[in-house]
Structures are given as C-alpha cells and as structure tokens.
Write a protein that holds these residues in place. Structure first.
Motif, mmCIF file in Angstrom:
data_model
loop_
_atom_site.group_PDB
_atom_site.id
_atom_site.type_symbol
_atom_site.label_atom_id
_atom_site.label_comp_id
_atom_site.label_asym_id
_atom_site.label_seq_id
_atom_site.Cartn_x
_atom_site.Cartn_y
_atom_site.Cartn_z
ATOM 1 N N LEU A 105 51.743 48.003 -36.004
ATOM 2 C CA LEU A 105 50.405 47.422 -36.066
ATOM 3 C C LEU A 105 49.550 48.149 -37.096
ATOM 4 O O LEU A 105 48.771 47.537 -37.828
ATOM 5 N N GLU A 106 49.716 49.460 -37.152
ATOM 6 C CA GLU A 106 48.939 50.252 -38.102
ATOM 7 C C GLU A 106 49.394 49.976 -39.538
ATOM 8 O O GLU A 106 48.591 49.771 -40.444
ATOM 9 N N ILE A 107 50.720 49.952 -39.735
ATOM 10 C CA ILE A 107 51.250 49.845 -41.094
ATOM 11 C C ILE A 107 51.110 48.418 -41.629
ATOM 12 O O ILE A 107 50.775 48.215 -42.788
ATOM 13 N N LEU A 108 51.355 47.443 -40.772
ATOM 14 C CA LEU A 108 51.341 46.063 -41.255
ATOM 15 C C LEU A 108 49.949 45.429 -41.178
ATOM 16 O O LEU A 108 49.634 44.554 -41.967
ATOM 17 N N CYS A 109 49.148 45.863 -40.224
ATOM 18 C CA CYS A 109 47.851 45.202 -40.023
ATOM 19 C C CYS A 109 46.655 46.135 -40.179
ATOM 20 O O CYS A 109 45.524 45.708 -40.017
ATOM 21 N N PHE A 110 46.889 47.401 -40.493
ATOM 22 C CA PHE A 110 45.810 48.374 -40.688
ATOM 23 C C PHE A 110 44.874 48.410 -39.477
ATOM 24 O O PHE A 110 43.652 48.270 -39.599
ATOM 25 N N ARG A 111 45.459 48.586 -38.281
ATOM 26 C CA ARG A 111 44.703 48.540 -37.041
ATOM 27 C C ARG A 111 43.488 49.459 -37.059
ATOM 28 O O ARG A 111 42.407 49.091 -36.605
ATOM 29 N N TRP A 135 38.406 46.359 -44.014
ATOM 30 C CA TRP A 135 39.727 46.007 -43.495
ATOM 31 C C TRP A 135 40.275 44.777 -44.219
ATOM 32 O O TRP A 135 41.414 44.767 -44.682
ATOM 33 N N VAL A 136 39.439 43.757 -44.382
ATOM 34 C CA VAL A 136 39.866 42.519 -45.047
ATOM 35 C C VAL A 136 40.277 42.814 -46.485
ATOM 36 O O VAL A 136 41.348 42.395 -46.946
ATOM 37 N N ILE A 137 39.440 43.581 -47.187
ATOM 38 C CA ILE A 137 39.717 43.830 -48.598
ATOM 39 C C ILE A 137 40.934 44.721 -48.763
ATOM 40 O O ILE A 137 41.765 44.510 -49.649
ATOM 41 N N ALA A 138 41.062 45.701 -47.871
ATOM 42 C CA ALA A 138 42.233 46.579 -47.959
ATOM 43 C C ALA A 138 43.509 45.783 -47.713
ATOM 44 O O ALA A 138 44.516 45.961 -48.414
ATOM 45 N N LEU A 139 43.473 44.882 -46.745
ATOM 46 C CA LEU A 139 44.652 44.036 -46.476
ATOM 47 C C LEU A 139 44.981 43.190 -47.708
ATOM 48 O O LEU A 139 46.131 43.127 -48.147
ATOM 49 N N ALA A 140 43.959 42.553 -48.261
ATOM 50 C CA ALA A 140 44.171 41.702 -49.442
ATOM 51 C C ALA A 140 44.755 42.530 -50.571
ATOM 52 O O ALA A 140 45.720 42.122 -51.233
ATOM 53 N N PHE A 141 44.200 43.711 -50.769
ATOM 54 C CA PHE A 141 44.647 44.572 -51.856
ATOM 55 C C PHE A 141 46.117 44.956 -51.691
ATOM 56 O O PHE A 141 46.931 44.783 -52.596
ATOM 57 N N HIS A 142 46.468 45.457 -50.498
ATOM 58 C CA HIS A 142 47.833 45.963 -50.317
ATOM 59 C C HIS A 142 48.857 44.837 -50.365
ATOM 60 O O HIS A 142 49.915 44.986 -50.965
ATOM 61 N N TYR A 143 48.560 43.713 -49.700
ATOM 62 C CA TYR A 143 49.565 42.650 -49.678
ATOM 63 C C TYR A 143 49.726 41.989 -51.047
ATOM 64 O O TYR A 143 50.835 41.651 -51.446
ATOM 65 N N THR A 144 48.625 41.820 -51.784
ATOM 66 C CA THR A 144 48.793 41.224 -53.115
ATOM 67 C C THR A 144 49.523 42.212 -54.031
ATOM 68 O O THR A 144 50.323 41.796 -54.860
ATOM 69 N N PHE A 145 49.271 43.499 -53.835
ATOM 70 C CA PHE A 145 49.994 44.500 -54.619
ATOM 71 C C PHE A 145 51.497 44.371 -54.361
ATOM 72 O O PHE A 145 52.318 44.365 -55.291
ATOM 73 N N LEU A 146 51.845 44.199 -53.090
ATOM 74 C CA LEU A 146 53.253 44.033 -52.729
ATOM 75 C C LEU A 146 53.832 42.785 -53.397
ATOM 76 O O LEU A 146 54.922 42.834 -53.992
ATOM 77 N N VAL A 147 53.087 41.697 -53.323
ATOM 78 C CA VAL A 147 53.566 40.444 -53.936
ATOM 79 C C VAL A 147 53.767 40.648 -55.438
ATOM 80 O O VAL A 147 54.764 40.210 -56.013
#
Lengths: 344, 154
Positions: A105-111, A135-147
């Motif tokens: 939950l922490e790693i995938l969703c930044f709980r 939280w929203v921006i960090a999620l967007a940042f990390h997942y788009t970086f992965l993509v």
C-alpha cells in the motif's frame, strides 16, 4: 542553507550539466569530433550505468548491514490486542502477510502521503483538514515516470514486445500531432514543475529545501523538456538513436552519429541522473523497502525483538564482586552471602 | 548483513529488471534498417539524368521534396502541414526546396516515387514501433492496383 544559495547552487549544477551535453552535441554536429561522440555516446553511458547498478547495490548492502536494535514499527492504527478489540490490520500489521500488504500500500499507493493534513485557523481555532494534492501529484509523477522509462525500452529491444506497443498506443491515444503526443511525458513534466513550485511557494518547505532537493528536480525537468522538444519541435533522427542504443546494449557499439545537440543534452542528463541516483535522495526507491518503521510487524508485545547488535558486554556479577571484596565487606560488618574460607 | 535472504532476493530482482536491455539482447544484432530507394519511378528518374540510381542519389540529380535530413526527421510534420493546407485551405501545391512544385499528396507525390511501402516506410516504422494512421484512409500503390483490378472484374 539559504533558499537563494540552494537554488543558485543547483541551477549552476544543472546549467553545467546541460552545457557539457550541449558542448558534446555541438562538437559532434559542427566540428565532426568523433572522439566526443564516442565519449558522450558510448563511454559515459556505460560508466553511468555501471555506477548506477554498483552504487545501488552498495547502498542497499550498507543499509542491510546496519542493525535494527529495537522493534520500531511506526503505526497509526489499533494494534492487535484483546480479541474483542478490532485490530487495524493494514495500519498496524501483526503478521508477515499484513506487513507485506502494508508495504504494498505504501509503495504502490503512497499511503503515508495520503494521510497528509493541513492545519488552518478558522475563527481563531485550529482546524485540521485533508490535504491530498501532494499525494495526487506524487502519484502522477512516479507512475508517469515509470511509463516513460518502460516506453523508452523501444530503443533497447528488437523486435519490440507487444506489451510496449500496447503501452505506447494507450499513452498516445489522443492522436494529437505527428508524432502524436504521449500523455505521460507532459503529465510528468507538469507534475515535476508542481513539485518544484511547491518547494518555492511555501515558506516552510522552502526553508528545508537544499540543493540536493532542487538538483534532481531540475535534472528531471531538463530531461523531460529535451525529450518533449525532440519529439515535437526539433525532431531528431530516432532511427539513428535506436541504432546507437542497440549498439550499446548488444555490446557492439556503433560509431555515434550526429543526432543533434538536444539529444546529447538529453543523454548526458540521463547519464548524470543515473550515476547520481545511488548517492542521492532518489535512493528512496530502494530505501522504502528497508525502512524498519514500515517493514517490521507491530508485534513487540508478543515477540521479543532480538537486538542483533548485542555485543558481548563485559559484566561484573555480584558473585565476582563479593569474591573481590569479601574481606573488606566482613571487616566493615556488611552481610555476605558466603563466609570467608579462613574463618571457618 | 541482516536479513540476507530477503535483501539478496530484492537486489537480484533489481539487477534483473534494470539490466533487462542487456540480457534480453544477448546474441542479437539489430542493424540500422535500410530504406530501399529502388523503385521503378526513381530508376526512371535516374535514367533520364543519364546516371545509375546510386550515382544519381549521391550527386543530387534526384531529390526529394526537401533536403534528405529534413525529410528523415520531419516528414511526419511536413505531411501534417500538407494535410492541413489541403483540407483547410484547399491549397494543393507545395514549393519544394529544389525549385520544383509538388502536389501535396501522400499517394500521388510521396508514394509515386516511394511505391515500396514495405521496404521503405515500414522498415523504420517497425523498427521504432511507429504506427502512423496515414494508411487508415490512404491506399498504397499496391492496394490501388488491386482495387482497380477488383473494379475491372466487377
């Protein structure tokens, strides 16, 4: 460190990095310097990659060698207690499985970022409210970086796997322009800009921001910026880029080609990023798995946490003490557990 | 090292994931794709110039609409400009870089010379996983051939 000093230092650093890349590109483009092309197109990428892998392993093993003397899970939910008290299994894990779920939950969703609150005063009274934009921006940042990292694999695979084709098709489904806009690039650049503005706009965050906070952001913004420019504005010959990259990964490097200044800035910034990665805060990628406050179960009342650090401490037991001072103790009239041998 | 098993497993996964480009390409070579310029129309143009094709290309007796480097990296942009010009302004003529005027048409101009989509367009597009939607609507010369055959049969 003063905010201006931090900013200026990191701007100088990123300016220097970009300039080096640009000079390399110019050397290839205008002066036909193949030595510069080999250095920046082959040698430095190899060195940077080796630094990344070796540095990452080094950092993780250093952490793994550090003992964790206490069971220190940091939890925010009801621990496992009496049977009629409901345990918060995800927030206060007791078993291994629960720990894994909490980590996921922490790693995938930044709980923990989701839990961010913000205090405001309303009519002189403090008011705590949810504050999830980070939280929203960090999620967007990390997942788009992965993509972005994954879809760059089209430069490193031949034939290109279907998964990559699907990912790119999804990423570009808006079909704007030719080559079409890939959503992830723009989202990541936007999110990184927000993360930078956050450090600049809030006095308290500005105060704790250091050059090593700004520099990676500038680096990532430069990489994203040059990437977007190369795709949409100053287009480069990507077939030549792929030929170069395939040469590197097949260990048959081809003579790097004149692909333009932007490409060499992009490539050099990526090399700096991955070489810098293990020594910077970016190591939270590996570190998140090794945080004892998150990867330990909250079972300290049920299971004794052995301190692995227990050093064979030199102790002086009471028996030894009495042995040493028995006569003096008897002389002073102090009670002893064992009478002196001579007196018997 | 504490928790050796877990840490080493984690590091092994890290290593495998991040060295993917290297191990997935073991024993492979991926040479740069070659675009074939050997088409009837280009051969004809070379013959008119009194040269063989390779020489004609080298000496610049045959040219594309624009300079080769520009075409390699910007052809998609040019095609977009052409589309907008034709569809929105009705302007179909393009003044090329070599003093010629061309009709802004993928099928009639570009693919008149480059009639070999498989050995020209597709080579790089497949190499780079580029899937242009040009041919969702436009026909390649081969398709045009079969289409007319079909019409004849009807």
């Amino acid at each position: 460190m003063n905010v201006w000093a931090s900013l200026i230092l990191s701007l100088i650093a990123i300016g220097a990095v970009a300039t080096v890349g640009a000079v390399a590109g110019a050397a290839v483009q205008f002066f036909d310097l193949s030595a510069a092309a080999w250095l920046f197109g082959v040698v430095i990428p190899y060195l940077a990659f080796v630094t990344f892998i070796a540095g990452f392993i080094y950092r993780v093993t250093t952490w793994a060698r550090s003992p964790v003397p206490f069971g220190i899970p940091t939890v925010c939910g009801q621990a496992k207690s009496l049977p009629w008290i409901k345990q918060s299994r995800l927030e206060s894990p007791f078993t291994k499985l629960e720990v894994v779920a909490r980590m996921a939950l922490e790693i995938l969703c930044f709980r923990s970022l989701f839990r961010n609150t913000r205090m405001t005063f309303k009519g002189g009274r403090p008011l705590y409210g949810p504050n999830q934009w980070l939280w929203v921006i960090a999620l967007a940042f990390h997942y788009t970086f992965l993509v972005i990292v994954i879809r760059h694999m089209r430069f490193f695979t031949e034939p290109i796997p279907g998964v990559l084709k699907l990912l790119e098709a999804l990423d570009g489904f808006l079909q704007i322009g030719a080559p079409y806009v890939l959503i992830s690039g723009f989202v990541m650049a936007g999110a990184a800009t927000f993360l930078l503005l956050r450090r600049l706009a809030f006095a308290n965050i500005r105060y704790i921001s250091l050059p090593n906070d700004y520099f990676p952001l500038f680096l990532i913004l430069t990489i994203a910026g040059t990437g977007i420019l190369m795709r949409h504005v100053f287009k480069v010959d990507i077939v030549a880029v792929k030929a170069m990259m395939m040469g590197i990964v097949t260990f048959h490097p081809v003579a790097p080609m004149d692909i333009g200044m932007l490409f060499y800035i992009h490539l050099f910034c990526v090399c700096v990023l991955i070489a810098y990665f293990p020594w910077s805060k970016l190591m939270h990628m590996g570190g998140v798995f090794l945080s004892p406050t998150r990867n330990l179960p909250n079972n300290t009342r049920a299971v004794r946490h052995e301190n692995p650090w227990n050093y064979p401490v030199k102790v002086h037991t009471y028996e030894e003490y009495e042995e040493e001072f028995r006569e003096k103790m008897i002389e002073a009239g102090l009670p002893v557990e064992k009478e002196a041998a001579e007196e018997e | 090292m504490y928790d050796k098993g877990k840490v080493i497993t984690g590091l092994a996964i890290f290593f495998l994931v991040f060295t993917f480009p290297f191990w997935s390409n073991i024993g492979k070579t991926a040479p740069m794709p070659e675009r074939s310029l050997d088409t009837p129309v280009l051969q004809e143009m070379a013959r008119e110039a009194g040269l063989d094709l390779e020489q004609a290309l080298k000496e610049g007796a045959i040219n594309c609409v624009e300079d080769k480097d520009y075409i390699v990296s910007q052809h998609m942009h040019l095609l977009n400009l052409w589309r907008d010009s034709v569809v929105r302004s009705g302007n179909r003529m393009y003044a090329g870089a070599f003093g010629k005027r061309h009709e802004m048409s993928l099928s009639k101009s570009c693919m008149n010379c480059h009639s070999n989509k498989k050995d020209f367009c597709d080579r790089c597009h497949n190499y780079m996983n580029v899937n242009p939607y040009c041919w969702d609507c436009h026909l390649t010369p081969e398709q045009m051939g079969t289409a007319s055959d079909a019409e004849v049969k009807q």
